[in-house]
Design a protein around this motif. Structure first.
Motif, PDB file in Angstrom:
ATOM      1  N   LEU A 223       6.154  -3.132  -6.581  1.00  0.00           N
ATOM      2  CA  LEU A 223       6.987  -3.519  -5.449  1.00  0.00           C
ATOM      3  C   LEU A 223       6.701  -4.957  -5.026  1.00  0.00           C
TER       4      LEU A 223
ATOM      5  N   PHE B  39       7.545  -7.345   4.461  1.00  0.00           N
ATOM      6  CA  PHE B  39       7.487  -6.259   3.478  1.00  0.00           C
ATOM      7  C   PHE B  39       6.293  -6.505   2.537  1.00  0.00           C
TER       8      PHE B  39
ATOM      9  N   GLU C  44       2.917  -4.201   2.357  1.00  0.00           N
ATOM     10  CA  GLU C  44       2.562  -3.476   1.128  1.00  0.00           C
ATOM     11  C   GLU C  44       1.188  -3.898   0.611  1.00  0.00           C
TER      12      GLU C  44
ATOM     13  N   HIS D 274      -1.235  -1.968   2.583  1.00  0.00           N
ATOM     14  CA  HIS D 274      -1.311  -0.556   2.174  1.00  0.00           C
ATOM     15  C   HIS D 274      -2.235  -0.402   0.968  1.00  0.00           C
TER      16      HIS D 274
ATOM     17  N   GLU E 180       9.571   5.674  -1.664  1.00  0.00           N
ATOM     18  CA  GLU E 180       9.104   5.642  -0.274  1.00  0.00           C
ATOM     19  C   GLU E 180       9.579   6.850   0.526  1.00  0.00           C
TER      20      GLU E 180
ATOM     21  N   GLU F   7       6.173   2.311   6.951  1.00  0.00           N
ATOM     22  CA  GLU F   7       7.236   2.791   6.055  1.00  0.00           C
ATOM     23  C   GLU F   7       8.520   3.113   6.812  1.00  0.00           C
TER      24      GLU F   7
ATOM     25  N   HIS G 292      10.420   0.112   6.441  1.00  0.00           N
ATOM     26  CA  HIS G 292      10.853  -0.119   5.057  1.00  0.00           C
ATOM     27  C   HIS G 292      12.018   0.795   4.701  1.00  0.00           C
TER      28      HIS G 292
HETATM   29 FE   LIG Z   1       6.734   0.495   1.903  1.00  0.00          FE
END
Ligand SMILES: [Fe+2]
Ligand SMILES: [Fe+2]
Lengths: 87, 286
Positions: free
Chosen positions: B82, B105, B109, B112, B156, B187, B190
């Motif tokens: 991603l 974004f 990510e 994460h 997702e 999320e 997202h």
């Molecule tokens: Fe995400």
């Protein structure tokens, strides 16, 4: 331990079963399975699981290159004869 | 583009407000409590199978640990590609309006992966490998970008339902709940972005693609949903959890009717979205 002939046959059988449409007599060890879309890129995941079962080893996925999935010959060469992609 | 620029603006505002320091956001315990659950038992890939029922409580918990490592590893692999793809989209022609959000974004990510990777490397000493492969091919105009965002959305959507369930599960070790919760919080945005963008890209390009491209896109996405699920059933996990015949177990677990019903239920909202927007024409086989 399986012989080379048995392994090649197991690979062809798996491809025929996974594709669901191709007739066994139309699949040789040279048939380009990815190029002719007999096996899709998404099905390669299942193929890897099958190869792991057959070799009894783990596939080193970070090393994989698309070329080794070309046909039954390249699968046999890379995963069974040379064992370059398994550990 | 309709409301999309407004939505993007709002998402950017929300991301700024939620901006986190990934190095202080989590309270990492020195070691995990071996008596703890790390994934909700009902979400374990072999839940309800005789192979599961036979396990002792301790063995079930051990399995829940390795299934969590797998779930987090899947996220890392998804997020790695991603991040690669987002970076490519950044400041591309036609993406001017999206770019401010793409920065968030990307940032989120990356964080994460710090959480998921932190858990896996600290407590398992590893990340499970990814067996997904993509072969280079030619694309119709807009096809590659559309597929990229559609795949991200599918991934997702499924992950998020797991995150929501586990963030609320009081049985889980606090760190597992915390990671699931903070992932879900990002999320949510997202998903809003993805749902709006994927629909808009499909409308824009499907109209000009030849019918065979549309058909191939549909076939691919249907297969992608199933392939995404398949990775939740990992023989490496079964091996580490001490279960017998991990490859056979993987096949049986995936084929198990209860598991199939579970996948259907979790993917319901995602599939409805794809059907309602005519991106898919029929329910995919899960
Ligand atoms: Fe995400
Ligand atoms: Fe994420």
């Amino acid at each position: 331990m399986k012989t080379e002939l048995e392994i090649r046959k197991a690979l062809r059988d798996w491809i025929v079963k996974t594709n669901g449409k191709i007739r066994p007599e139309n699949l040789t060890d040279e048939t380009p399975i990815i190029e002719q879309r007999i096996i899709s890129s998404l099905q390669v995941m299942d193929l890897l699981l099958f190869l792991e079962q057959l070799t009894g080893k783990s596939v080193d996925v970070e090393k994989l290159k698309p070329g080794i999935f070309q046909n039954v010959n390249t699968l046999y060469e890379n995963f069974f004869r040379k064992e370059s992609y398994v550990y | 583009m309709g409301d999309f620029p407004r939505i993007v603006e709002k998402l950017c505002e929300a991301s700024k407000k939620e901006y986190a320091n990934p190095y202080s956001a989590m309270e990492w315990p020195e070691a995990l409590d071996p008596e703890g659950w790390f994934m909700s038992p009902e979400l374990l890939s072999i839940y309800g199978m005789p192979e599961y029922d036979r396990l002792t409580e301790g063995e079930k918990k051990k399995l829940s640990f390795y299934e969590t490592v797998n779930f987090f590893s899947l996220n890392i692999h998804g997020e790695k590609s991603l991040v690669e793809g987002l970076a490519r989209q950044l400041y591309q022609k036609g993406n001017q309006e999206l770019s401010p959000y793409l920065h968030h974004f990307l940032d989120e990510e990356n964080k994460h992966m710090i959480y998921f990777g932190g858990f896996c490397t600290r407590y398992a000493g590893k990340i499970y490998r990814d067996r997904k492969m993509v072969f280079p091919r030619d694309y119709a105009p807009g096809e590659e970008g559309f597929l990229f965002f559609a795949k991200v959305l599918i991934f997702e959507e499924i992950v998020d339902l797991y995150n929501v369930k586990m963030s609320k599960d009081a049985r889980l070790a606090p760190i597992a709940r915390q990671i699931n919760l903070s992932h879900h919080r990002d999320e949510m945005r997202h998903l809003v972005f993805g749902r709006n963008l994927v629909k808009e890209l499909f409308q824009r390009y499907a109209a000009v693609w030849p019918p065979e491209v549309v058909q191939e896109v549909r076939r691919y996405l249907a297969g992608y949903i199933s392939a995404t699920w398949k990775e939740y059933y990992n023989p490496d996990v079964y091996k580490d959890a001490g279960l017998e015949d991990p490859y056979r177990l993987q096949e049986r677990a995936f084929a198990n009717p209860r598991a199939q019903a579970h996948r259907k239920k979790i993917s319901e909202g995602c599939i409805r979205y794809f059907l309602e927007n005519n991106i898919l024409e029929e329910e995919p086989v899960l």
